[in-house]
Design a protein around this motif. Structure first.
Motif, PDB file in Angstrom:
ATOM      1  N   THR A 170       4.639   7.196   1.750  1.00 32.04           N
ATOM      2  CA  THR A 170       5.939   8.266   1.909  1.00 32.04           C
ATOM      3  C   THR A 170       6.286   7.361   2.744  1.00 32.04           C
ATOM      4  OG1 THR A 170       5.423   9.944   2.661  1.00 32.04           O
ATOM      5  CG2 THR A 170       5.246  10.032   0.600  1.00 32.04           C
ATOM      6  N   SER A 171       5.713   6.110   4.238  1.00 31.73           N
ATOM      7  CA  SER A 171       6.307   6.042   5.093  1.00 31.73           C
ATOM      8  C   SER A 171       5.815   4.606   4.848  1.00 31.73           C
ATOM      9  CB  SER A 171       5.282   6.544   6.160  1.00 31.73           C
ATOM     10  OG  SER A 171       5.557   5.900   7.722  1.00 31.73           O
ATOM     11  N   SER A 172       7.344   4.409   5.026  1.00 33.89           N
ATOM     12  CA  SER A 172       7.125   2.430   5.336  1.00 33.89           C
ATOM     13  C   SER A 172       6.391   1.415   6.596  1.00 33.89           C
ATOM     14  CB  SER A 172       9.004   1.763   5.489  1.00 33.89           C
ATOM     15  OG  SER A 172       9.352   2.386   6.450  1.00 33.89           O
ATOM     16  N   ILE A 173       6.443   2.222   7.200  1.00 37.49           N
ATOM     17  CA  ILE A 173       5.091   2.069   8.769  1.00 37.49           C
ATOM     18  C   ILE A 173       3.790   2.004   8.436  1.00 37.49           C
ATOM     19  CG2 ILE A 173       5.182   2.473  11.314  1.00 37.49           C
ATOM     20  CD1 ILE A 173       7.519   1.848  10.957  1.00 37.49           C
ATOM     21  N   GLU A 174       3.602   3.352   7.523  1.00 35.02           N
ATOM     22  CA  GLU A 174       2.224   3.624   7.039  1.00 35.02           C
ATOM     23  C   GLU A 174       2.240   2.251   6.022  1.00 35.02           C
ATOM     24  OE1 GLU A 174       1.671   7.807   5.601  1.00 35.02           O
ATOM     25  OE2 GLU A 174       1.907   7.897   7.739  1.00 35.02           O
ATOM     26  N   ALA A 175       2.902   2.189   5.665  1.00 31.21           N
ATOM     27  CA  ALA A 175       3.302   1.026   4.139  1.00 31.21           C
ATOM     28  C   ALA A 175       2.340  -0.087   4.662  1.00 31.21           C
ATOM     29  CB  ALA A 175       4.037   0.857   2.993  1.00 31.21           C
ATOM     30  N   LEU A 176       3.116  -0.643   6.182  1.00 32.35           N
ATOM     31  CA  LEU A 176       2.859  -2.060   6.576  1.00 32.35           C
ATOM     32  C   LEU A 176       1.918  -2.110   7.517  1.00 32.35           C
ATOM     33  CD1 LEU A 176       4.184  -4.732   7.964  1.00 32.35           C
ATOM     34  CD2 LEU A 176       5.258  -3.151   9.520  1.00 32.35           C
ATOM     35  N   ASP A 177       0.929  -0.885   7.902  1.00 30.21           N
ATOM     36  CA  ASP A 177      -0.127  -0.995   8.726  1.00 30.21           C
ATOM     37  C   ASP A 177      -1.015  -1.044   7.354  1.00 30.21           C
ATOM     38  OD1 ASP A 177       0.988  -0.320  10.699  1.00 30.21           O
ATOM     39  OD2 ASP A 177       0.429   1.844  11.040  1.00 30.21           O
ATOM     40  N   THR A 178      -0.938  -0.340   6.460  1.00 26.05           N
ATOM     41  CA  THR A 178      -2.159  -0.498   5.276  1.00 26.05           C
ATOM     42  C   THR A 178      -2.454  -2.143   4.324  1.00 26.05           C
ATOM     43  OG1 THR A 178      -1.835   1.776   4.494  1.00 26.05           O
ATOM     44  CG2 THR A 178      -2.863   0.233   2.891  1.00 26.05           C
ATOM     45  N   PHE A 179      -0.993  -2.264   4.460  1.00 23.25           N
ATOM     46  CA  PHE A 179      -0.727  -4.385   4.265  1.00 23.25           C
ATOM     47  C   PHE A 179      -1.653  -5.008   5.261  1.00 23.25           C
ATOM     48  CE2 PHE A 179       1.131  -8.071   3.246  1.00 23.25           C
ATOM     49  CZ  PHE A 179       0.789  -7.918   1.762  1.00 23.25           C
ATOM     50  N   ARG A 180      -1.113  -4.791   6.654  1.00 20.07           N
ATOM     51  CA  ARG A 180      -1.966  -5.600   6.993  1.00 20.07           C
ATOM     52  C   ARG A 180      -3.110  -5.899   7.733  1.00 20.07           C
ATOM     53  NH1 ARG A 180       1.440  -3.863  11.537  1.00 20.07           N
ATOM     54  NH2 ARG A 180       2.918  -5.189  11.055  1.00 20.07           N
ATOM     55  N   SER A 181      -3.491  -4.566   7.047  1.00 21.04           N
ATOM     56  CA  SER A 181      -4.979  -4.425   7.340  1.00 21.04           C
ATOM     57  C   SER A 181      -5.797  -4.864   6.278  1.00 21.04           C
ATOM     58  CB  SER A 181      -5.629  -2.756   7.092  1.00 21.04           C
ATOM     59  OG  SER A 181      -5.078  -1.801   6.417  1.00 21.04           O
ATOM     60  N   ARG A 182      -5.302  -5.184   5.473  1.00 19.74           N
ATOM     61  CA  ARG A 182      -5.705  -5.279   3.755  1.00 19.74           C
ATOM     62  C   ARG A 182      -5.374  -6.197   3.337  1.00 19.74           C
ATOM     63  NH1 ARG A 182     -10.388  -2.494   1.079  1.00 19.74           N
ATOM     64  NH2 ARG A 182     -10.609  -4.122   0.009  1.00 19.74           N
ATOM     65  N   PRO A 183      -4.171  -7.564   3.468  1.00 20.08           N
ATOM     66  CA  PRO A 183      -3.066  -7.951   2.229  1.00 20.08           C
ATOM     67  C   PRO A 183      -3.808  -8.573   1.142  1.00 20.08           C
ATOM     68  CG  PRO A 183      -4.158  -9.193   4.816  1.00 20.08           C
ATOM     69  CD  PRO A 183      -4.728  -7.808   4.177  1.00 20.08           C
ATOM     70  N   GLY A 184      -5.240  -8.349   1.317  1.00 19.86           N
ATOM     71  CA  GLY A 184      -5.476  -9.208  -0.072  1.00 19.86           C
ATOM     72  C   GLY A 184      -5.730  -8.153  -1.294  1.00 19.86           C
ATOM     73  N   LYS A 185      -5.539  -7.307  -0.415  1.00 19.39           N
ATOM     74  CA  LYS A 185      -6.166  -5.615  -1.987  1.00 19.39           C
ATOM     75  C   LYS A 185      -5.122  -6.149  -3.452  1.00 19.39           C
ATOM     76  CE  LYS A 185      -7.282  -0.774  -1.319  1.00 19.39           C
ATOM     77  NZ  LYS A 185      -7.065   0.483  -0.837  1.00 19.39           N
ATOM     78  N   PHE A 186      -3.834  -5.971  -2.950  1.00 16.31           N
ATOM     79  CA  PHE A 186      -2.524  -5.705  -3.461  1.00 16.31           C
ATOM     80  C   PHE A 186      -2.481  -7.225  -3.846  1.00 16.31           C
ATOM     81  CE2 PHE A 186      -2.927  -2.672   0.054  1.00 16.31           C
ATOM     82  CZ  PHE A 186      -2.544  -1.833  -0.829  1.00 16.31           C
ATOM     83  N   ASP A 187      -1.694  -6.928  -5.440  1.00 16.78           N
ATOM     84  CA  ASP A 187      -0.753  -7.613  -6.228  1.00 16.78           C
ATOM     85  C   ASP A 187       0.184  -8.068  -6.364  1.00 16.78           C
ATOM     86  OD1 ASP A 187      -4.044  -8.795  -7.379  1.00 16.78           O
ATOM     87  OD2 ASP A 187      -3.831  -6.631  -7.883  1.00 16.78           O
TER      88      ASP A 187
END
Length: 834
Positions: free
Chosen positions: A745-762
């Protein structure tokens, strides 16, 4: 000058002469003693005698005398008898022949030398003549003449001196003398002339000095002339003597008259050249003098002109001062007449006594007809009390200004901004009033237009905000309903029908929001091929919720070809404006609002009745048209109103009920699309507006089959939205389709999550409007980390981004809220399968 070659030739001659003499003596001895001829053959001696006379001239006589003596002696030594008279005669002939040959050789040599000398002189004179033609500088001419006379070896040295009218030497030139000429130059410049020079100046003939060393011992150049003669002549042309010319000459040629004539001719040519240079200088001086005189004359003319201009200026100032008062009055009168503001003068009664054309024209009169009218005659009744107060203020305070309403001759009212001033005479007594009035109808309309624009802008802003929040609410409703239909309510469940009605109502609400946005947003015209039938249906849905129930809405959409090149928002605006006007005409009594859509053709392919109908109403180019008609059963309009129905700001509605811009905007939109519009109305029978749009051939896109199953998958999706309810619903929808979903629900948290594991999402699905970081900025940051990550951007309403902008920054797709499961499912599968 004797050269080395000349010395060698003399030695050769001596040797050859000795050999010839020895041979002659041998032959004489051989014939006399050996052959015993008895006679000495002295003929052998004539050859050396002749050669010696030719080679050495009179010096060769010595050879002849030697042979004569040898002849006499040989007779005494070689013979026994005494020398005879014949022998003496032969010896004498040796000497005579040698003398004659020597004289002839000398004459021939002198002739050759003279010819060579004259040729050199002629070449020099030719060069001088060529120089005279080209050279226009006096000093260069004299130096060139001297050089030309010595370069051909005609003369060994030459000098020229020029004198002024007083006899003073002004310039000299020389060639062949070098530093030896310096004493002579100083003497000439000091005013001292040699004897030969004085003689030459006093007579036209050439002065010849055969032996300068003995004749002119005081001459500085006498030593230089040693062994040579000198000739001096004055440079004269047209009885004017310019100077002297002197040249060295071989002593043998001092008496040669031809030589004298050539030198004198050369001197005359030089004098002529000096004369032409003098003429050129005089002409140049005359030109310069003429230029100075002309300049002086021009200066005098300018000074005189300036004096005259000053006098004229003073005269003009006097005239201007005399006419100043009259001109001022004339200018004021002209300004009053040309003023766009109305200006009038009244007495204290008050009655009009004078005015300009603008004042009479704005009231619908001529100035002549308005004179004598009372001021209150062109003020409305409601303004009468105000005018009384205004006139009292003018009398007591001397002036007034403000807005007041005037009346035209035809009774129409118009607003003015007026000012009035009390007029007084020289003693200060009031005599009348001067008033200025400006028609501010246009300014008032602009103010109304500005208020209307601000109102529409506010409506657009409000509509955007409502759409954003309302789409989120609809997202929650539609999402839960679709999840219930997909997973919770099986076929046959009584509640399933109710939930379907909820989904149907939600979709209608979604379309209603899109119609509100299309009606309220302001954007540039974007022409594309559209279906007018679809836009009419959308407009009818919007009208049902805005018109009273006393008005029945009917439609007849029979057009087979309804594709036109237009902006959907503008077509929507045309329909809504026409239908809103029709609804207003029936608001009190009710009635029927009918919308028809059919094809019409102005060419030969249509029926004759249809063709005559189009051509009788409008003048348009042949072709196929889409005819949109909006009819009402209201009171209709009289003919005089129909003529002004499309004029800007013209309205038949009460004050505060309309702006007068609706039909004007409709007319402008239709004309911009190469269409046309007309109106048919009859009092008591209603009104019909007919709009004709040019049609265009286009294939419509096939509709999506909503009965096919929604595509599913098992990929990993990151879902971001600041609304927790929407995140939960979205996660349930996507997981119901088989996907693994991570929500934030936060764009900042989403960015941190994606930065930590960018290959996790399609795939990433993000909302646009979020605090701290908007969806488009989040997409940019995600693609910096992983450029190949596909992103879908969702929004309920945003003025900051649209589909085109989103795709330009690399976002794969753009979707408007609320999210529909079928649409988002198909979009996700398409993007992941690319």
């Amino acid at each position: 000058m004797e050269t080395k070659f000349d010395g060698q030739m003399d030695n050769f001659k001596m040797v050859l002469m000795a050999v010839l003499l020895a041979g002659a003596c041998f032959l004489t001895y051989f014939f006399h003693e050996i052959l015993e001829t008895g006679t000495v053959f002295t003929h052998f001696f004539y050859i050396p005698i002749i050669l010696a006379s030719i080679w050495w001239k009179r010096k060769g006589l010595s050879v002849a005398i030697f042979l004569a003596i040898f002849l006499v002696l040989s007779h005494n030594f070689l013979r026994d008898h005494v020398t005879t008279a014949n022998d003496y005669f032969r010896a004498f002939m040796f000497v005579v022949i040698a003398f004659v040959v020597a004289i002839l050789a000398e004459k021939i040599a002198e002739a050759q030398e003279k010819a060579s000398h004259l040729n050199a002189v002629l070449r020099a004179i030719r060069n001088v003549n060529q120089l005279i033609v080209k050279e226009k500088n006096r000093a260069n001419l004299l130096k060139g003449v001297c050089d030309s006379l010595t370069e051909t070896r005609g003369y060994d040295n030459v000098w020229i001196a020029l004198f002024d009218e007083t006899g003073r030497t002004v310039t000299t030139a020389e060639s062949g003398l070098g530093r030896d000429f310096l004493p002579m130059d100083e003497r000439l410049k000091s005013g001292e002339l040699t004897d030969c020079g004085q003689k030459a100046l006093s007579q036209p003939c050439i002065v010849i000095i055969k032996d300068p060393l003995s004749t002119c011992p005081d001459c500085p150049l006498s030593a230089k002339y040693s062994g040579k003669g000198a000739m001096t002549v004055r440079l004269e042309y047209h009885e004017k003597v310019y100077g002297l010319a002197s040249a060295s000459i071989p002593a043998d040629f001092t008496e040669d008259m031809e030589e004298h004539a050539l030198f004198k001719e050369m001197a005359g040519d030089v004098a002529f050249a000096l004369y032409t240079i003098e003429l050129e200088e005089e002409r140049r001086r005359a030109d310069e003098e003429l230029m100075r005189y002309r300049q002086s004359l021009e200066n005098m003319v300018e000074e005189r002109t300036a004096e005259l201009q000053t006098a004229i200026g003073q005269l003009q100032n006097e005239i201007a001062e005399r006419k100043h008062a009259e001109e001022k009055i004339r200018e004021l009168s002209f300004a009053v007449e040309q003023s766009i503001d109305g200006i009038a003068i009244s007495d204290l009664e008050p009655k009009l006594i004078n005015m300009n054309d603008a004042f009479a024209r704005m009231h619908g009169y001529s100035p002549k007809n308005m004179i004598g009218m009372k001021v209150m005659d062109f003020h409305s009744e409601k303004e009468m009390n105000k005018y009384t107060g205004v006139f009292n203020q003018i009398k007591t305070q001397g002036s007034w200004s403000g807005e007041i309403e005037h009346t035209r001759k035809d009774g129409t009212l118009f607003p003015t901004y007026s000012s009035a001033t009390l007029l007084k005479d020289a003693e200060g007594n009031p005599t009348g009033v001067v008033g200025v009035a400006r028609d501010i109808t246009r300014e008032k309309r602009l103010q109304d237009q500005l208020r209307q624009s601000q109102k529409m802008e506010s409506i657009g802003t409000l509509a955007g905000g409502i759409a954003h929040d309302f789409n989120n609410i609809l997202g929650a409703i539609l999402g839960n309903a679709e999840i219930a239909l997909l997973h919770e309510l099986r076929e046959g469940n009584p509640a399933r029908h109710s939930i379907r009605q909820v989904v149907k109502a939600g979709n209608r609400a979604k379309n209603l929001v899109q119609q509100i946005l299309a009606f309220s947003r302001q954007k540039e015209q974007e022409l594309k091929i559209i279906s007018v039938t679809q836009i009419v249906k959308e407009a009818m849905n919007l009208l049902r919720s805005s018109l009273p129930t006393t008005i029945e809405i009917r439609h007849k959409l029979t057009a087979g070809s309804d594709m036109v090149l237009a902006d959907p928002g503008q077509i929507h605006q045309v329909i809504m404006n026409l239908c809103t006007n029709a609804g207003h005409a029936m608001r009190e009594k009710g009635g029927v609002l009918e919308i028809t859509l059919q094809n019409a053709d102005s060419g030969s392919r249509t029926a004759e009745s249809d063709k005559s109908e189009i051509q009788s109403v409008i003048d348009i180019a042949p072709g196929t048209y889409l005819k949109l008609s909006v009819s009402d059963t209201g009171d209709g309009m009289p003919p005089e109103l129909l003529e002004r129905i499309f004029d800007p700001y013209f309205t038949t509605k009460a004050v505060g009920k309309g702006t007068g811009l609706g039909l004007a905007v409709v007319h402008g939109i239709v004309k911009s699309l190469d269409g046309t519009i007309n109106v048919e109305s009859e009092q008591g029978k209603g009104t019909t507006f007919n709009v004709f749009f040019p049609t265009i051939e286009s294939k419509s896109e096939p509709e999506i089959d909503t009965h096919e199953p929604i595509p599913t998958g098992n990929e990993r999706i990151l879902l971001i939205d600041d609304e927790e309810g929407l995140v939960d619903i979205g996660k349930q929808m996507l997981e119901g389709l088989g996907y693994k979903v991570t929500t934030k629900t936060s764009s900042i948290e989403a960015l941190d999550t994606f930065r930590s594991r960018p290959g996790k999402f399609d795939l990433v699905i993000t909302d646009m409007t979020m605090p701290n970081m908007t969806g488009d900025k989040l997409a940019r940051e995600l693609m910096k980390i992983r450029p190949d990550i596909p992103v879908i951007l969702c929004t309920g309403f945003s003025e900051l981004i649209n589909e085109e902008k989103a795709k330009n920054i690399g976002i794969r797709d753009f979707v408007m809220k609320p999210l529909v499961m079928r649409k988002i499912g198909i979009m996700i599968r398409r993007i992941l399968d690319e």
